[in-house]
Write a protein that holds these residues in place. Structure first.
Motif, PDB file in Angstrom:
ATOM      1  N   LYS A 196       0.805  -1.214   0.000  1.00  0.00           N
ATOM      2  CA  LYS A 196       0.000   0.000   0.000  1.00  0.00           C
ATOM      3  C   LYS A 196       0.840   1.268   0.000  1.00  0.00           C
ATOM      4  N   ASP A 197       2.029   1.210   0.565  1.00  0.00           N
ATOM      5  CA  ASP A 197       2.878   2.401   0.615  1.00  0.00           C
ATOM      6  C   ASP A 197       3.656   2.629  -0.677  1.00  0.00           C
ATOM      7  N   GLY A 198       3.442   1.814  -1.700  1.00  0.00           N
ATOM      8  CA  GLY A 198       4.061   2.018  -3.000  1.00  0.00           C
ATOM      9  C   GLY A 198       5.304   1.198  -3.248  1.00  0.00           C
ATOM     10  N   THR A 199       5.793   0.472  -2.263  1.00  0.00           N
ATOM     11  CA  THR A 199       6.991  -0.338  -2.466  1.00  0.00           C
ATOM     12  C   THR A 199       6.626  -1.640  -3.164  1.00  0.00           C
ATOM     13  N   THR A 200       7.569  -2.171  -3.884  1.00  0.00           N
ATOM     14  CA  THR A 200       7.374  -3.426  -4.591  1.00  0.00           C
ATOM     15  C   THR A 200       8.177  -4.504  -3.879  1.00  0.00           C
TER      16      THR A 200
ATOM     17  N   PHE B 120      12.363  -4.215  -4.128  1.00  0.00           N
ATOM     18  CA  PHE B 120      12.924  -4.173  -5.478  1.00  0.00           C
ATOM     19  C   PHE B 120      13.540  -2.825  -5.833  1.00  0.00           C
ATOM     20  N   LYS B 121      12.799  -1.740  -5.678  1.00  0.00           N
ATOM     21  CA  LYS B 121      13.294  -0.426  -6.106  1.00  0.00           C
ATOM     22  C   LYS B 121      14.528  -0.014  -5.313  1.00  0.00           C
ATOM     23  N   GLU B 122      14.500  -0.227  -4.021  1.00  0.00           N
ATOM     24  CA  GLU B 122      15.631   0.150  -3.179  1.00  0.00           C
ATOM     25  C   GLU B 122      16.858  -0.710  -3.459  1.00  0.00           C
TER      26      GLU B 122
END
Length: 120
Positions: free
Chosen positions: A81-85, A108-110
């Motif tokens: 929900k906070d936008g992280t994958t 993933f993004k980080e």
């Protein structure tokens, strides 16, 4: 006064355009192959490897340096929900991580941004 307002709007629009360019994202799909890179520090922050005591309890060897350079495949993708994958990965050669865990979760993004996960 109007010159200052125009200059302010122009600078805000430039900053907004730069932010959109920096947020270019790599789309990830199930089955994509990546390589585990070297972490910035001694431990991995964004690849959620289990702690050493859990690896040892399950009969594995807790050597995080051996994970570097391993090719991994994406098995599942979950958007929070906070936008992280949140992505689950497994080794492409079929072996287990540290001899004890088959899959590991990754932010993933980080992980891509920090170099812990590299695109092939």
């Amino acid at each position: 006064m109007i010159k200052y307002a125009i200059a302010l709007l122009f600078s805000v629009s430039l900053l907004n355009a730069q932010q959109n360019v920096n947020e270019a994202q790599i789309k990830v799909n199930v089955g994509d192959v990546f390589e585990i890179g070297k972490p910035e520090t001694n431990t991995y922050k964004h690849i959620n490897f289990p702690r050493a005591n859990f690896i040892i309890k399950r009969g594995g060897i807790a050597n995080y340096k051996r994970a570097q350079g391993e090719k991994v495949m994406v098995t599942s993708i979950k958007e929070k929900k906070d936008g992280t994958t949140l992505v689950k990965i497994k080794r492409t050669d079929g072996n287990r991580f540290f001899g004890s865990h088959t899959t590991v979760s990754v932010d993933f993004k980080e992980a891509l941004a920090s170099g812990e996960l590299e695109v092939l």
